[in-house]
Structure formats: structure tokens, C-alpha cells
Scaffold this motif. Sequence first.
Motif, PDB file in Angstrom:
ATOM      1  N   LEU A 154      -1.475   4.997  -6.330  1.00  0.00           N
ATOM      2  CA  LEU A 154      -0.657   4.168  -5.441  1.00  0.00           C
ATOM      3  C   LEU A 154      -1.467   3.822  -4.191  1.00  0.00           C
ATOM      4  N   ASP A 155      -1.218   2.594  -3.667  1.00  0.00           N
ATOM      5  CA  ASP A 155      -1.942   2.146  -2.487  1.00  0.00           C
ATOM      6  C   ASP A 155      -1.212   2.616  -1.235  1.00  0.00           C
ATOM      7  N   PHE A 156      -1.999   3.052  -0.235  1.00  0.00           N
ATOM      8  CA  PHE A 156      -1.397   3.551   1.006  1.00  0.00           C
ATOM      9  C   PHE A 156      -0.701   2.448   1.781  1.00  0.00           C
ATOM     10  N   GLU A 157      -1.277   1.190   1.767  1.00  0.00           N
ATOM     11  CA  GLU A 157      -0.675   0.079   2.499  1.00  0.00           C
ATOM     12  C   GLU A 157       0.686  -0.265   1.924  1.00  0.00           C
ATOM     13  N   GLU A 158       0.779  -0.117   0.605  1.00  0.00           N
ATOM     14  CA  GLU A 158       2.032  -0.480  -0.050  1.00  0.00           C
ATOM     15  C   GLU A 158       3.159   0.469   0.330  1.00  0.00           C
ATOM     16  N   CYS A 159       2.803   1.741   0.551  1.00  0.00           N
ATOM     17  CA  CYS A 159       3.853   2.710   0.887  1.00  0.00           C
ATOM     18  C   CYS A 159       4.423   2.460   2.268  1.00  0.00           C
ATOM     19  N   LEU A 160       3.616   1.823   3.184  1.00  0.00           N
ATOM     20  CA  LEU A 160       4.122   1.568   4.528  1.00  0.00           C
ATOM     21  C   LEU A 160       5.168   0.459   4.524  1.00  0.00           C
ATOM     22  N   LYS A 161       5.006  -0.427   3.510  1.00  0.00           N
ATOM     23  CA  LYS A 161       5.977  -1.516   3.431  1.00  0.00           C
ATOM     24  C   LYS A 161       7.306  -1.034   2.857  1.00  0.00           C
ATOM     25  N   ASP A 162       7.231   0.044   2.054  1.00  0.00           N
ATOM     26  CA  ASP A 162       8.433   0.564   1.397  1.00  0.00           C
ATOM     27  C   ASP A 162       9.135  -0.530   0.604  1.00  0.00           C
ATOM     28  N   SER A 163       8.300  -1.232  -0.177  1.00  0.00           N
ATOM     29  CA  SER A 163       8.825  -2.359  -0.949  1.00  0.00           C
ATOM     30  C   SER A 163       9.472  -1.848  -2.221  1.00  0.00           C
ATOM     31  N   PRO A 164      10.272  -2.719  -2.884  1.00  0.00           N
ATOM     32  CA  PRO A 164      10.858  -2.313  -4.169  1.00  0.00           C
ATOM     33  C   PRO A 164       9.793  -1.980  -5.210  1.00  0.00           C
ATOM     34  N   ARG A 165       8.650  -2.695  -5.131  1.00  0.00           N
ATOM     35  CA  ARG A 165       7.568  -2.387  -6.064  1.00  0.00           C
ATOM     36  C   ARG A 165       7.073  -0.964  -5.857  1.00  0.00           C
ATOM     37  N   PHE A 166       6.978  -0.526  -4.574  1.00  0.00           N
ATOM     38  CA  PHE A 166       6.552   0.836  -4.252  1.00  0.00           C
ATOM     39  C   PHE A 166       7.556   1.851  -4.782  1.00  0.00           C
ATOM     40  N   ARG A 167       8.830   1.519  -4.599  1.00  0.00           N
ATOM     41  CA  ARG A 167       9.853   2.436  -5.075  1.00  0.00           C
ATOM     42  C   ARG A 167       9.823   2.559  -6.603  1.00  0.00           C
ATOM     43  N   ASP A 197       1.840  11.148   2.991  1.00  0.00           N
ATOM     44  CA  ASP A 197       1.584  12.460   2.364  1.00  0.00           C
ATOM     45  C   ASP A 197       1.972  12.447   0.890  1.00  0.00           C
ATOM     46  N   TYR A 198       3.090  11.777   0.600  1.00  0.00           N
ATOM     47  CA  TYR A 198       3.557  11.728  -0.777  1.00  0.00           C
ATOM     48  C   TYR A 198       2.594  10.948  -1.663  1.00  0.00           C
ATOM     49  N   VAL A 199       2.126   9.821  -1.148  1.00  0.00           N
ATOM     50  CA  VAL A 199       1.163   9.011  -1.910  1.00  0.00           C
ATOM     51  C   VAL A 199      -0.131   9.797  -2.120  1.00  0.00           C
ATOM     52  N   LEU A 200      -0.552  10.519  -1.062  1.00  0.00           N
ATOM     53  CA  LEU A 200      -1.768  11.330  -1.198  1.00  0.00           C
ATOM     54  C   LEU A 200      -1.584  12.409  -2.275  1.00  0.00           C
ATOM     55  N   GLU A 201      -0.443  13.082  -2.283  1.00  0.00           N
ATOM     56  CA  GLU A 201      -0.203  14.134  -3.273  1.00  0.00           C
ATOM     57  C   GLU A 201      -0.135  13.566  -4.677  1.00  0.00           C
ATOM     58  N   ILE A 202       0.438  12.307  -4.781  1.00  0.00           N
ATOM     59  CA  ILE A 202       0.485  11.665  -6.105  1.00  0.00           C
ATOM     60  C   ILE A 202      -0.918  11.394  -6.617  1.00  0.00           C
TER      61      ILE A 202
END
Length: 768
Positions: free
Chosen positions: A5-18, A172-177
Motif C-alpha cells: 500500500l502507498d503511504f500517500e494514499e492512506c493520507l487521503k483515506d480514499s475508498p480505494r484505500f479502504r 503505522d498500519y500501512v507500514l505494518e502491512i
Amino acid sequence: MTVKLDFEECLKDSPRFRAEIEVVQTDVSELETRLEKLVKQCQAMLEAGRVYCQTSKSFVNGLRELGHQCSGDKMMEECLDMISKKLSVILEAQGEVIETTQKSVKTKLQNFVKEDVRRFKDVRKEFERCSETLEGALVRNGQAPRGKTHEVEEASQALVNARRSFRSGALDYVLEINVIEAKKKTDIVMAMLSLMESQAQFFQQGHQSLSELDEYRQRLNEEHTQFVLSAAREKRDMEQRHAAIKKKDTTYDDSIMDFNADAPNGIAMEGYLYKRASNAFKTWSRRWFSIQKNQLVYQKKFKEQPTVVVEDLRLCTVKHSAENERRFCFEVVSPSKCCLLQADSEDQQKAWIRAVQNSIASAFQECREDTHSPRQRCSSVSAGNLLGGGGGGGGGGGEENGGYKALEEVQAIPGNQQCCDCGEPGPDWASINLGITLCIVCSGIHRSLGVHFSKVRSLTLDSWEPELVKLMCELGNTVINRIYEARIDEITIKKPHPTSPRPDKETWIRSKYVEKKFIKKLPETGRNPPQRRSSGKKSRPPTLERPVERPPLKPKPNRATLPRVTGLTPSDLVQKNNTSPHKNVEEEEEDLSGLHPGALLYRSAALQNFPVMADALAHGADVNWVNVTEESSTPLIQAVSANALAACEFLLQNGANVNQADSSGRGPLHHGTILGHTGLVCLFLKRGADYNAKDKNQKDPITIAVDNANADIVTLLRIAKMNKEMREMDGAFGQPGDETYQDIFRDFSHMASNNPEKLKRRSADPKF
């Protein structure tokens, strides 16, 4: 590392990220389930492997034990031993594979599930909590009224804090993934690599171990081919023999009923017979009977000790029996019992009767040949030549009628004309260690007591050595009954008479000699240790006055005053006696009333007082009792110092150790050699004395005899040594040694008992 997963994408909290998060969570859950299942399967595999290894080791041990059992077959033993060793090596390697799998696969995967997946779940929970907090802050911020500045500011500030916390948790969650995705690959691949390496090493080691047997397997295969061919030939031969034997009539085999007195195994006749029991039911049992060593014996199983039916076939007779309803019966009758036997046919019955009759005749023939052998008649010449003259002529013929001569001499002793235990007149059996005469019934009971109680011998059928005859003449029924029946008047048991039934006699004899119910009890003072006599005064023969009534102690002339053996030469002892002031010194009389049986036996042995010696033994004296106050001397050594031939024989017949030494390391043979007692030296050699034993001065009896220039004793010792060497050299061929040895010793025994003056010490050149 591959970024899941991309770190930038997690900041947006988009539906794609979810959506991507849900996919990752599903994958991790499935991975956890599969890994847990795999760990359980690995555990089951390891346990099964350990069980297999343990069972395989038991199998290998079974192969090894089978090889030991086949120790008689060299090929089988070598084959099983070599295969078991190689399999053991392979099993050891397999055990190492199991341990490696335990460490590299099970433990690593189990740690991944317990640590990494658990940490992922904890970070996910934190992310979900931050996500819920952010969503609540957004809702609160959207609902804040425009006109309420205070609420707007609070909602805005809460939104800022929630967004900051969410972004941190999401990162942190993206890093652990991404981390768990990468570690999943490394841990699983590393575990599989370790497993493959251990398996490869195991199979390589097993292949190498078995390859070492290529040569041996090829040779074993060739031998197996030969075995198959040989087995086929043997099978064909056995089938032909089987067919030939099957044509014969096997209902009765005459060959097994042949009597052979000279059979190599000593069994003159053997086969199955029915034997009627002597119990009240008179039951019949089928047993394997055999005639061997002039005895009739039987046994139920091969490894069982044979049961003796007739101790000596010369004492029995055999006859047909028509009194019983069963057919083909015959009786073997001895003085003590009658045995009823049954054969399978009339021919077998006749064959067994002939066999027993022939065995009886053979036994008597052997006895006559032993008695009248030419070698025995000329033995006196051999001994006479060795003694340097014709003085040995009186010894050889004395044993020609040894049994009847012994009967006459022994029965001439007062009280010996009747059986010692039941009073039957004319007893022709004797107990040589007790010195009594017995009837045939009482002799059988005495024999059943065991040789440690009574040693039974026939006065007419057995050959008697002169020292045994002399011993029997020293004791007698009157003397022994005075000891063993001292309290007969106080006991309610009635002494049996000649017509008493055998059980009554057996009860009486066991009570008399085994339980010793009728002897006088020793007082407590008779259990105290002996006291040393004063060394400053010469002791004269002690009087053994004791509270218990017994035959008086009357020392024989010139025997009690002989010096105790101290290791000096005979000449030194003579000089010491001649120079000792025995006329001017008062003699101190020793009080022996408090001596215990061992000390009493010790004192009476030197005085040759047989009644007191027998009394001491009856009261439990140790025949090998050691007097620590007199150089650890024994009763046997005391008898040697008195030149008491019959006393030595009495002690030996009652279990004295012929090789027990004193504190100087000298046994009876040493002392007999030092004192020049040729008759005693002859006796000890016949009773198994060790002529190679050395004293503390490293001198054996032969050396002592040479130093003392005693030609007779040197001759005896050297002949005994030579005879043993010949027996050891020829023993493998069944040769008993030189028979002249027995003849010479027989003559010396006769002279020691009948003409002791011919065996006095005399000086001679030691270089003979």
C-alpha cells in the motif's frame, strides 16, 4: 521490499484505500488460519517421526539380538550385525532431521503467527480506533452552529487532533502491512530451505552409508544363491529319506532297547517307562529312565536333574511282577524301597530286566577288578623302591580285601556290633565323619541328610583308606551316643528299635543329628573367648573339666607336650625342647571349663582326644576356628603339630580347610613338611592341598622339604606336582594322569597308619 500500500494514499483515506485495506485484512486472516493448520500438521509429522524412529530402533535392537542368538552361524551373525549398524546410523540421521524440522519449520512458523500476526492485529485495532475518532470529529465539526463561536472552535480543534492521530495510525498500519507482507516471504522461504537442506543431508548420508555395503551385498547375494541351491538339494534328500523311513514298520524300534555298558556317554540303557508312585493313590507317571554310573535314574524333562531310583545297583535285584493288573510290569527291589515299573511291551520288559541284571553284574565286576588289579598288587614295589628299600611291602596287599578288613576292624570296637541309631545287629554301613556304624535303612536316612551332616560309606562294598579305618576305630557308637544321646532320659521321644518303621527312624535320626535335641546344652560360660596362657611358664596338658558331662580328656602319651609349630625347622624344635628348663619351672594348669566349642576343638585336636573333638563339633564348633592369640593357628594345624594322622582325617572329613594358613602364611602342608610328618603330607596331598602355596618367607613345601633334606616328602610333593601336570596335559584326551601316583600314595597311607616308624625323618643328600 515490495510496497503493498502507498503511504500517500492512506493520507487521503480514499475508498480505494479502504478497499485495499479490507483485501489485506482478509489475506492476513487466511494466512493466519493456514499457518496455524500447517504448524499443527508439522507437529503431527514430528511426533509420527519420533514414534517411527523409536520403533525402528526397537527393530534394529531386535536384529542385533537375533545376531547374538545366531552366534554359532558366522555368516548370519555378520549379516545381522552389519545391517543393524547401518540402520542405526540412518536412524540417527533421521533423528537429526526431525530436530532440524522442529527448530527451522515449526518454531519459525509458530513465532510468525504468534508475534508478527498478533502485532499486525494490534496496529489494525489502533487504526480502526483512530478512524472512528476522526469520523466522530468530522460529524461534530459539521454540526457546529455558526453563531456559537465557542463550539465551532472546539469542534475545529477536535477535528485537527483526530486527523493528526488518524494520519499517524494510518501510516503505522500501512507500514505494518508492508512489513508483514515482506516477512511472510522471508520466514516461510527460509523455513522451507532449512527443511530441504536437512532432508537432502539425510538422504545423502543414508545413501553414503548404504553404498559402503555394495561389495558386501553382492557377496551376500552370491552366498544366498548357494544357500537356495543347497536347501533344494537337502530338501530332496530329506524327502527321499522320509519316503524310505515311511515304508518301514515304526510301531516298535528294537535299536533303542540295546544294552551297551561301554556307551561313550556313560548311559548303558534308556527309554520310557511307567512308574507307580508310592503315595496313597498309586498313580502311574511316564518318565524317561536311564541306567548310568551304576545307578537307575529318571527325569521328566531333559534339563531337570535326574531323580535317583537306586543309588547303587549292586544293592538291588530285579524281577517280574504279576501282582499288578497292568501288563509288562517288573520290580526293582533295593534294601530301602521297591520301585514298580511298566514297559510298553513284553519285549521291552524283558530288555529292561536284562539291562538291570547286566548292570548289576558289571558293577560287581568293576568292583572286583578294582580290588584285584595287578597294579594294585605291585604298588608296594613302587613305593618300596622310592623309599630306598623293601620296607613298603606291607602296604600293597592291605587293600585287596579292604572292605571286609574294614568291617572286621570297625565292628570290633565296643558298641559297633549294633546300629548306632536303631540297634540292628551286624551293621555293614558307616558314617565316616561321625565315626559310627549303621544298618542299611539308617544309612539311607543318613545319606538323605546331606554330606554336611553325615558321609555314608559301605564297610563291605567300598574301598577303605587306612586312615579312615584308623579314624573309625578311634570313635565308635558308644562314644558318639554318649554325646548325641546325653539327654535321652529327659526326652519323651522313644529311640527306635530294629523293627521300627522307617518314618520313626527318620524322625529320630533328624532329631538326633540335625536338630540335636538330645545333646547337653552348653552353659553361658562356654561361649567366652579363650585366654592366652602365660608365656613365662610351660603348660602341661590341660584338663578340660566342663560343667557338661562328657568323656574325660586323657591325652595320649608324648603327644600333648609336642611344641606348637612356630615356623622353625624340626632340628630347631628338637634343640629348643632339649634346652628348655622344664624340670625347674612350675607348670601352670590351664582351666578350659569356660572355653567355647571352637576353642575346645582347638585344644583337643592337639591332644588327639576324639571324644572331646566330637563333642565340640556336636555343640557347633567351627572346624576352621582361628586362634588369634597363637599365630592364627587352626585345629588342623594343632593336629599336625602332634603328628595326629587320624585327628587330621577327622577334621578333614568334617569340613576342615586343608589350605587355611596361619599368620605366617603356612598351611597344614607347610607344617607337616617342616616337622617331617610324611604320613600327614601324603594325607594332605590326597585331600587337595596346594603344594605351590608360599609362606611369608616365599617358601613352598617343596623348597622346605629340600632344605630339610627329607627325601620321602620331596618325592611325594614332586610326584603330586608331576601327576597334576600330566593330568592337565592329557586331560583333553581323557587321561586321568599316571595311575602309579595313586599306588604310591596308597602305600604311603598304609605305612603312615600301620608302620609309622618307617616314615621317620632321615637326613639325605638334597641333590637326589
